[in-house]
Design a protein around this motif. Structure first.
Motif, mmCIF file in Angstrom:
data_model
loop_
_atom_site.group_PDB
_atom_site.id
_atom_site.type_symbol
_atom_site.label_atom_id
_atom_site.label_comp_id
_atom_site.label_asym_id
_atom_site.label_seq_id
_atom_site.Cartn_x
_atom_site.Cartn_y
_atom_site.Cartn_z
ATOM 1 N N ALA A 92 0.864 -1.184 0.000
ATOM 2 C CA ALA A 92 0.000 0.000 0.000
ATOM 3 C C ALA A 92 0.899 1.231 0.000
ATOM 4 N N THR A 93 0.313 2.404 -0.257
ATOM 5 C CA THR A 93 1.081 3.655 -0.170
ATOM 6 C C THR A 93 0.437 4.569 0.865
ATOM 7 N N LEU A 94 1.292 5.332 1.527
ATOM 8 C CA LEU A 94 0.818 6.384 2.426
ATOM 9 C C LEU A 94 1.000 7.696 1.678
ATOM 10 N N ALA A 95 -0.044 8.472 1.542
ATOM 11 C CA ALA A 95 0.014 9.718 0.770
ATOM 12 C C ALA A 95 -0.141 10.915 1.699
ATOM 13 N N PHE A 155 10.160 8.242 9.185
ATOM 14 C CA PHE A 155 10.107 6.814 8.873
ATOM 15 C C PHE A 155 11.521 6.252 8.698
ATOM 16 N N ILE A 156 11.718 5.034 9.167
ATOM 17 C CA ILE A 156 13.004 4.327 9.008
ATOM 18 C C ILE A 156 12.731 3.031 8.259
ATOM 19 N N ALA A 157 13.485 2.817 7.189
ATOM 20 C CA ALA A 157 13.294 1.614 6.373
ATOM 21 C C ALA A 157 13.427 0.355 7.217
ATOM 22 N N GLY A 158 12.491 -0.583 7.016
ATOM 23 C CA GLY A 158 12.517 -1.853 7.742
ATOM 24 C C GLY A 158 11.784 -1.820 9.067
ATOM 25 N N ASN A 159 11.433 -0.616 9.569
ATOM 26 C CA ASN A 159 10.703 -0.522 10.839
ATOM 27 C C ASN A 159 9.195 -0.698 10.613
ATOM 28 N N TYR A 160 8.519 -1.114 11.720
ATOM 29 C CA TYR A 160 7.078 -1.372 11.651
ATOM 30 C C TYR A 160 6.302 -0.206 12.278
ATOM 31 N N TYR A 161 5.146 0.084 11.665
ATOM 32 C CA TYR A 161 4.330 1.216 12.113
ATOM 33 C C TYR A 161 2.845 0.828 12.109
ATOM 34 N N LEU A 162 2.137 1.435 13.032
ATOM 35 C CA LEU A 162 0.683 1.299 13.056
ATOM 36 C C LEU A 162 0.121 2.551 12.386
ATOM 37 N N ILE A 163 -0.645 2.395 11.321
ATOM 38 C CA ILE A 163 -1.174 3.552 10.589
ATOM 39 C C ILE A 163 -2.698 3.552 10.651
ATOM 40 N N TYR A 164 -3.273 4.768 10.680
ATOM 41 C CA TYR A 164 -4.731 4.901 10.752
ATOM 42 C C TYR A 164 -5.142 6.065 9.862
ATOM 43 N N GLY A 165 -6.032 5.804 8.910
ATOM 44 C CA GLY A 165 -6.480 6.871 8.028
ATOM 45 C C GLY A 165 -7.513 6.390 7.032
ATOM 46 N N ASP A 166 -7.882 7.295 6.103
ATOM 47 C CA ASP A 166 -8.880 6.981 5.081
ATOM 48 C C ASP A 166 -8.232 6.240 3.920
ATOM 49 N N ALA A 167 -8.805 5.115 3.557
ATOM 50 C CA ALA A 167 -8.255 4.313 2.451
ATOM 51 C C ALA A 167 -9.057 4.537 1.180
ATOM 52 N N LEU A 215 -8.909 3.409 -3.295
ATOM 53 C CA LEU A 215 -8.230 2.732 -4.404
ATOM 54 C C LEU A 215 -7.843 3.799 -5.420
ATOM 55 N N SER A 216 -6.535 3.941 -5.682
ATOM 56 C CA SER A 216 -6.052 4.982 -6.590
ATOM 57 C C SER A 216 -5.101 4.353 -7.607
ATOM 58 N N PHE A 217 -5.501 4.372 -8.879
ATOM 59 C CA PHE A 217 -4.692 3.798 -9.959
ATOM 60 C C PHE A 217 -4.261 2.365 -9.646
ATOM 61 N N GLY A 218 -5.206 1.588 -9.127
ATOM 62 C CA GLY A 218 -4.963 0.169 -8.897
ATOM 63 C C GLY A 218 -4.232 -0.160 -7.615
ATOM 64 N N GLU A 219 -3.889 0.855 -6.797
ATOM 65 C CA GLU A 219 -3.203 0.556 -5.535
ATOM 66 C C GLU A 219 -3.973 1.139 -4.357
ATOM 67 N N ILE A 220 -3.859 0.487 -3.202
ATOM 68 C CA ILE A 220 -4.475 0.983 -1.981
ATOM 69 C C ILE A 220 -3.644 2.155 -1.467
ATOM 70 N N GLN A 221 -4.315 3.291 -1.251
ATOM 71 C CA GLN A 221 -3.630 4.488 -0.765
ATOM 72 C C GLN A 221 -4.310 4.959 0.505
ATOM 73 N N ILE A 222 -3.498 5.274 1.526
ATOM 74 C CA ILE A 222 -4.052 5.771 2.790
ATOM 75 C C ILE A 222 -3.590 7.218 2.947
ATOM 76 N N LYS A 223 -4.580 8.128 3.014
ATOM 77 C CA LYS A 223 -4.279 9.560 2.952
ATOM 78 C C LYS A 223 -4.007 10.154 4.329
ATOM 79 N N ASN A 224 -2.878 10.886 4.433
ATOM 80 C CA ASN A 224 -2.509 11.617 5.656
ATOM 81 C C ASN A 224 -2.770 10.805 6.934
ATOM 82 N N PRO A 225 -2.291 9.583 7.006
ATOM 83 C CA PRO A 225 -2.620 8.752 8.169
ATOM 84 C C PRO A 225 -1.885 9.193 9.433
ATOM 85 N N ASP A 226 -2.519 8.892 10.589
ATOM 86 C CA ASP A 226 -1.802 8.965 11.864
ATOM 87 C C ASP A 226 -0.833 7.783 11.893
#
Length: 683
Positions: A92-95, A106-118, A120-131
């Motif tokens: 997915a992408t975070l926008a 953000f640090i590559a390889g680290n895990y995060y809990l994200i919360y936001g509006d999902a 479908l944009s150009f065939g991919e799941i995008q989550i906008k301005n997530p916490d």
């Protein structure tokens, strides 16, 4: 001073700057902080795998940042930063918009809990301005239902949540208002658990339990206070014991048959008048339901017991109408009716005042002129006020003080749902006339787009030619650059040119009292055929010949107010028509107003209005001295109210009125709500 009364600056995380911000939000103490309830909630209790994310929904996901990102600049001043994340099920992408700096979080390889509006944009799941929250512990540590607070600038949800959690240190000091037996009887959780769960519920079920408990307490406190005041009044004061008389003979002489609702209301009033306690009763009934006839029966009973009655109304023209009605109803009973209004000549006034003082007038109808110092009653026993919300609180009290522990009947044609009436008028007994006399034709009501105005006015012209009259109501007096709404002055000019051969008048709030009364009298006497007005006609006189009302920009009025305005027509035996012209005809507006086309029942409309708007400003709720409920606003249903009334009765029967427990409860309630016993009693 208890810790709950401490200024908020003593809470960890609140410095001088944040204290000012919190103060601007009405939060001054720890108790205020705990009572600053969330406006909404975010359910972050379940993680959704990327493969199961549904577009158009808020989502909580646990993801790993891949280290890949893009910064897009599609047009001047706008940037979109896209970060690529993954879990075991997909990508997915975070926008983020205009937040180029976000990459540093953000640090590559680290895990995060994200919360936001999902989405479908150009065939991919995008989550906008997530916490985003870095996952540093077991994931269950982060899963919960988050509160969402109303905020001002310079304070975030995260900061507010943290401050309120710090205030939880003092939860144990919150006083438990409800005895344990009431908690058990009505299956209520304790107050500390309720506070914890209204801020940080551990499940949606427990959130509902918390809301119900706190709503119950708010309603319980207000109803207990009003009931204690009412019972104290009845205990301290002994009223007039009116003897039974031949009311049935009076009813037989009426040119119509009473409805069952009128008979029930009269039974309540008769019982009050024949008891030793002073009557304090609200008679509530829709426009045209026959309240005045029931009031006339109370007047008859008072006069037959050698007492006088006073009937106070808000306007002179309405006083003249009631004077005429009472004279007609009581003429055959040998009861003398007088009229006392400011526009009488000095000689006429002195004559009336002399007759009142000597007892030669049995019932006097008037405006606030009835409460002047020079009005002395020989033996006043009954006071009736019509549309009492139009008077100041103390005006009614001054009239009541003209007699000794007199009976009081308050009338209103403003339909208020019973649930709300029991709170607003909690210290009054309530009778409701919810039935119209037979033969009354319902007003036909239509929603009309503004493009149909010409056809509506052609319809009016046809009725004018048949000798009928019409109201046209506008939301504004004058044209406004700021508001796109019709003005009375503009419509008056328009219709004066259109309806040649007919007289068009105008009525609005900037006119003097004398000008308003003159205009209404001209309309009543059919010397004016079309009356263009603002809402000053909402409480008006009977004009049976008025058969059409047009309400411009009807979306700008509340449902109850529209119903009151509609009540100006349909007073005679002719078909009557109400046209609600829409300045804004979107589907939401039409759905709100549709109820008026479906029913003429003011109580059904009021219930619908209450559900839409809540009780906060419903029909001037705050003007009655009632509090702004924090939780109970959405819980004013019959089930919880019935339980609250049972709980109030149980408390009073168990603890009495003068015990230490009851006295302590009253003082706590007064401090919490800012009640003033005198003002509440007067209301």
């Amino acid at each position: 001073m208890s810790n709950l009364e401490m200024p908020v600056r003593y809470i960890k995380g609140v410095g001088p700057g944040r204290e000012k911000i919190l103060n601007s939000m009405g939060i001054f103490t720890v108790f205020d902080l705990l009572n600053y309830f969330p406006r909404d909630y975010e359910d972050r209790s379940k993680v959704t795998p990327i493969i199961n994310i549904v577009s158009g929904h808020k989502v909580l996901a646990a993801v790993k940042y891949t280290g890949r990102y893009k910064v897009l600049r599609p047009r001047n001043g706008l940037s979109i930063t896209k970060l690529y994340v993954t879990d075991d099920t997909g990508y997915a992408t975070l926008a983020y918009f205009n937040q180029d700096y976000i990459i540093k979080n953000f640090i590559a390889g680290n895990y995060y809990l994200i919360y936001g509006d999902a989405e479908l944009s150009f065939g991919e799941i995008q989550i906008k301005n997530p916490d985003v929250e870095p996952i540093r512990k077991d994931i269950n540590h982060y899963l919960c239902i988050y509160p969402v607070y109303s905020l001002t600038k310079n304070i975030t949800q995260k900061v507010m949540r943290g401050i309120i959690k710090e205030a939880f240190l003092y939860l144990d000091e919150i006083y438990e208002m409800l005895p344990q037996e009431l908690l058990s009887k009505f299956k209520l959780i304790d107050v500390k658990t309720a506070y914890k769960n209204i801020h940080y519920p551990d499940s949606m079920e427990n959130l509902e339990r918390a809301k119900r408990r706190l709503a119950f307490q708010e309603l319980f406190e207000v109803m207990l206070y009003l009931n204690i005041l009412k019972l104290k009044r009845e205990t301290i004061k002994k009223g007039i014991l009116f003897s039974p008389c031949d009311e049935d003979e009076f009813v037989k002489l009426l040119p119509f048959k009473l409805t069952n609702a009128q008979i029930k209301a009269w039974s309540d009033i008769k019982q009050d008048m024949e008891s030793e306690r002073p009557m304090n009763r609200l008679l509530q009934g829709d426009v045209g339901s026959g309240k005045t006839v029931v009031a006339a029966m109370a007047v008859y009973k008072a006069v037959k017991n050698n007492y006088q009655a006073a009937f106070m109304v808000p306007t002179e023209i309405l006083a003249e109408q009631h004077y005429s009605t009472l004279t007609r109803l009581l003429a055959g009973q040998g009861i003398k009716v007088g009229l006392l209004i400011s526009s009488l000549s000095a000689k006429e006034k002195n004559n009336i005042l002399d007759k009142i003082a000597k007892g030669e007038i049995d019932v006097v109808v008037g405006t606030h002129a009835l409460i002047q110092d020079n009005v002395i009653y020989k033996n006043l026993g009954l006071v009736i006020t019509d549309e009492q919300h139009r008077f100041g609180v103390r005006q009614r009290s001054m009239l009541e003080q003209k007699g000794d522990n007199i009976d009081v009947l308050v009338m209103t044609a403003t339909p208020i749902p019973r649930s709300l009436a029991l709170i607003i008028y909690g210290d009054l007994d309530i009778s409701i006339i919810d039935e119209l006399p037979p033969g009354r034709k319902p007003v036909r009501t239509y929603l009309v787009d503004k493009g149909m105005r010409e056809q509506v006015f052609n319809f009016i012209e046809t009725h004018l030619k048949n000798g009928e009259q019409c109201y046209v109501v506008a939301p504004l007096i004058e044209e406004s650059d700021k508001l796109d709404a019709a003005s009375a002055e503009k419509i008056y000019k328009e219709l004066s040119g259109k309806f040649t051969g007919f007289n068009v008048g105008i009525l609005h709030g900037k006119m003097s009292k004398e000008e308003k009364d003159y205009m209404m009298r001209q309309f009543k006497e059919n010397k004016i055929h079309v009356l263009v007005s603002t809402t000053v006609i909402e409480v008006g006189v009977d004009v049976p010949n008025a058969t059409v009302i047009v309400i411009e920009n009807s979306e700008r009025f509340g449902l109850a107010q529209l119903h009151q305005l509609r009540g100006r027509i349909g007073r005679g035996d002719k078909e009557s028509y109400c046209f609600l012209i829409l300045g804004n005809n979107n589907s939401e507006v039409k759905d709100r107003l549709k109820i008026l086309t479906q029913t003429n029942d003011g109580f059904k409309i009021a219930e619908h209005d209450l559900k839409l708007r809540g009780p906060g400003d419903f029909l001037g709720f705050k003007q009655h001295g009632m509090p702004a409920f924090k939780v109970a606003s959405t819980y004013l249903d019959n089930d919880i109210l019935e339980d609250v009334f049972k709980a109030v009765r149980y408390f009073i029967e168990t603890y009495g009125l003068d015990t230490l427990t009851a006295t302590k409860m009253v003082r706590i309630i007064e401090d919490k709500w800012g009640f003033n016993e005198e003002d509440i009693a007067l209301n």
